[in-house]
Design a protein around this motif. Structure first.
Motif, short mmCIF file in Angstrom:
data_model
loop_
_atom_site.label_atom_id
_atom_site.label_comp_id
_atom_site.label_asym_id
_atom_site.label_seq_id
_atom_site.Cartn_x
_atom_site.Cartn_y
_atom_site.Cartn_z
N THR A 1 -15.75 -25.07 -35.11
CA THR A 1 -14.44 -24.85 -35.65
C THR A 1 -13.81 -26.54 -35.99
OG1 THR A 1 -13.63 -22.86 -34.04
CG2 THR A 1 -12.09 -24.30 -35.61
N GLU B 1 -7.28 -25.97 -37.00
CA GLU B 1 -7.00 -24.96 -36.94
C GLU B 1 -5.52 -25.02 -37.71
OE1 GLU B 1 -6.40 -23.33 -33.07
OE2 GLU B 1 -9.34 -23.86 -32.64
N SER C 1 -8.40 -20.52 -39.21
CA SER C 1 -9.34 -21.47 -38.93
C SER C 1 -10.33 -22.11 -39.49
CB SER C 1 -9.85 -21.55 -37.45
OG SER C 1 -10.04 -20.35 -37.23
N GLU D 1 -13.87 -22.45 -40.21
CA GLU D 1 -14.86 -22.54 -39.62
C GLU D 1 -16.26 -22.51 -39.85
OE1 GLU D 1 -14.68 -18.84 -38.05
OE2 GLU D 1 -12.81 -18.82 -37.10
#
Length: 75
Positions: free
Chosen positions: A15, A18, A24, A26
């Motif tokens: 990740t 966020e 998020s 990723e």
């Protein structure tokens, strides 16, 4: 008529950030439409049912990106 859209997150690689909304950014290995998985950088909802725009990269492309990033002076 739109084709069926399928995807599978084969492996979560990390990740990047966020957001307050539960989404998020990723890096994942994702198989799109049953094809071989590619490296994929995009934002995802917390349940991975919705996604934002992103980029999918082959192994050669992700290696080149790594080389470019390693060459940057980020200070």
């Amino acid at each position: 008529m739109a084709d069926d859209f399928t995807f599978e997150i084969v492996k979560n690689l990390g990740t990047i950030s966020e957001g307050k909304t539960g989404w998020s950014l990723e890096l994942n290995l994702v198989s799109w439409g049953g094809r071989p998985a590619k490296y994929d950088l995009r934002s995802w909802s917390g349940d991975h049912q919705k996604m934002g725009k992103g980029n999918s990269l082959t192994l050669d492309e992700i290696k080149k990106l790594r080389d470019v990033l390693n060459g940057l002076d980020l200070e």
